[in-house]
Design a protein around this motif. Structure first.
Motif, PDB file in Angstrom:
ATOM      1  N   LEU A   1       0.830  -1.208   0.000  1.00  0.00           N
ATOM      2  CA  LEU A   1       0.000   0.000   0.000  1.00  0.00           C
ATOM      3  C   LEU A   1       0.862   1.255   0.000  1.00  0.00           C
ATOM      4  O   LEU A   1       0.491   2.269  -0.581  1.00  0.00           O
ATOM      5  N   THR A   2       1.999   1.182   0.674  1.00  0.00           N
ATOM      6  CA  THR A   2       2.946   2.299   0.666  1.00  0.00           C
ATOM      7  C   THR A   2       4.312   1.766   0.267  1.00  0.00           C
ATOM      8  O   THR A   2       4.658   0.632   0.579  1.00  0.00           O
ATOM      9  N   GLY A   3       5.069   2.548  -0.426  1.00  0.00           N
ATOM     10  CA  GLY A   3       6.407   2.128  -0.825  1.00  0.00           C
ATOM     11  C   GLY A   3       6.410   1.481  -2.201  1.00  0.00           C
ATOM     12  O   GLY A   3       5.377   1.324  -2.844  1.00  0.00           O
ATOM     13  N   ASP A   4       7.626   1.104  -2.632  1.00  0.00           N
ATOM     14  CA  ASP A   4       7.802   0.592  -3.983  1.00  0.00           C
ATOM     15  C   ASP A   4       8.262  -0.858  -4.035  1.00  0.00           C
ATOM     16  O   ASP A   4       8.675  -1.337  -5.077  1.00  0.00           O
TER      17      ASP A   4
END
Length: 145
Positions: A61-64
């Motif tokens: 959901l967050t980050g790569d």
């Protein structure tokens, strides 16, 4: 004749065995630095202890980075995880690993087949050749019926 590939000859990614949400279930977290070796939102083959399963590579959901939340017996079950047993949970329960520790993910065939193992262990994989795109499309249509 099936080609055998040793973990000694593959690219190996160090990933983290993390907790999935508020549950005690494990998930594999792959750093953003290594994300390019894993196709987001695709099903892949994941070999655990000499058995090949299907897993969905997800975006967090967050980050790569990338996430693997489970390993399932069939592509259909990997797409609908509530319908089947999560073999990653079973592997974790039978292993000596703890949440927060590292695991190794071997890139057997980038974008198609990977292997999961504990650090210090060696594995040999039956390399499965990636089908051409038209055959893969036909297989997906048959599986979706």
């Amino acid at each position: 004749m099936t080609q055998r590939v040793s973990s000694d000859t593959t690219d190996t990614i160090r990933a983290t065995l993390a907790q999935a949400g508020a549950t005690n279930r494990p998930r594999i977290e792959i750093s953003a630095d290594d994300a390019d070796a894993f196709p987001a939102d695709e099903l892949v083959r994941l070999v655990i202890d000499d058995t090949e399963y299907r897993a969905r590579i997800e975006r967090p959901l967050t980050g790569d980075g990338r996430l693997i939340r489970g390993a399932y017996d069939t592509p259909r079950l990997a797409r609908n995880p509530s319908d089947g047993d999560n073999r990653l949970v079973e592997w974790f329960a039978g292993s000596d690993r703890e949440l927060g520790q590292s695991v190794l993910v071997d890139v057997v065939e980038e974008g198609f087949q990977y292997g999961l193992r504990n650090p210090g262990e060696r594995a040999v994989y039956a390399a499965t050749e990636k089908p051409n795109d038209s055959l893969a499309d036909i297989a997906r249509q048959v599986e979706d019926r």
